[in-house]
Design a protein around this motif. Structure first.
Motif, PDB file in Angstrom:
ATOM      1  N   ASN A  73       0.888  -1.214  -0.012  1.00  0.00           N
ATOM      2  CA  ASN A  73      -0.129  -0.081   0.114  1.00  0.00           C
ATOM      3  C   ASN A  73       0.931   1.373   0.052  1.00  0.00           C
ATOM      4  OD1 ASN A  73      -1.926   2.212   0.415  1.00  0.00           O
ATOM      5  ND2 ASN A  73      -2.921   1.126   1.982  1.00  0.00           N
ATOM      6  N   GLN A  76       1.405   3.948   2.672  1.00  0.00           N
ATOM      7  CA  GLN A  76       2.245   3.847   4.114  1.00  0.00           C
ATOM      8  C   GLN A  76       3.427   4.635   3.976  1.00  0.00           C
ATOM      9  OE1 GLN A  76       2.191  -0.594   4.183  1.00  0.00           O
ATOM     10  NE2 GLN A  76       0.817  -0.578   5.804  1.00  0.00           N
ATOM     11  N   TYR A  77       4.158   4.733   2.760  1.00  0.00           N
ATOM     12  CA  TYR A  77       5.190   5.243   2.517  1.00  0.00           C
ATOM     13  C   TYR A  77       5.390   6.706   2.004  1.00  0.00           C
ATOM     14  CZ  TYR A  77       5.354   0.146   2.853  1.00  0.00           C
ATOM     15  OH  TYR A  77       5.238  -1.258   3.216  1.00  0.00           O
ATOM     16  N   LYS A 102      10.412   6.293   6.093  1.00  0.00           N
ATOM     17  CA  LYS A 102       9.458   5.800   5.350  1.00  0.00           C
ATOM     18  C   LYS A 102       9.987   5.020   4.068  1.00  0.00           C
ATOM     19  CE  LYS A 102       5.498   8.312   6.815  1.00  0.00           C
ATOM     20  NZ  LYS A 102       4.254   9.167   6.455  1.00  0.00           N
TER      21      LYS A 102
END
Length: 145
Positions: A73, A76-77, A102
């Motif tokens: 996903n 998330q980063y 991240k």
């Protein structure tokens, strides 16, 4: 949108590298004191893209793309690269650390998710994650100064 194929993850990695390179280039213009280090980060990002793409194109096949090696996903980063005009150098370095953490997590997760189907691509992801970990240490040492 969840990323499933290797080409999707490689494209996302390219995006992360380009965005973070731009961030460091902008910082280098604003904070000349550490210009060389910041520009070296941007230059290394461009090398990371080449390394990852080279390993990917060296092993790419329909089998890899068809196996859906990833369940990533990208939300998330993601990270913010814009800094307020009033941001201090410490604020900028803190933002850089958050960004690097991240990106490092992305590469570590991507390596883990793909290691059972490939060898070269996860190895490249792991090497870039290590470089990011080293970079975080450098940034934190600048914060300590």
């Amino acid at each position: 949108m969840i990323l499933h194929t290797c080409s999707e993850v490689i494209s996302f990695a390219r995006q992360l590298e380009n965005e973070s390179a731009s961030f460091y280039e902008n910082l280098s213009r604003k904070y000349a004191k550490d210009e060389d280090l910041l520009l070296s980060f941007a230059k290394e990002n461009k090398k990371n893209i080449v390394q990852i793409e080279r390993s990917y194109y060296g092993v790419i096949s329909d089998a890899i793309e068809g196996c859906f090696a990833f369940d990533t996903n990208p939300d998330q980063y993601t990270f913010e690269t814009e800094l307020a005009e009033s941001a201090s150098y410490a604020d900028a370095l803190s933002r850089a650390v958050e960004m690097e953490e991240k990106i490092m997590k992305f590469y570590a997760d991507a390596a883990e998710q793909s290691k059972s189907l490939m060898a070269d691509v996860p190895r490249s992801f792991t090497l870039v994650a290590k470089k990011r970990r080293d970079r975080i240490s450098k940034l934190r040492s600048l914060l300590g100064n």
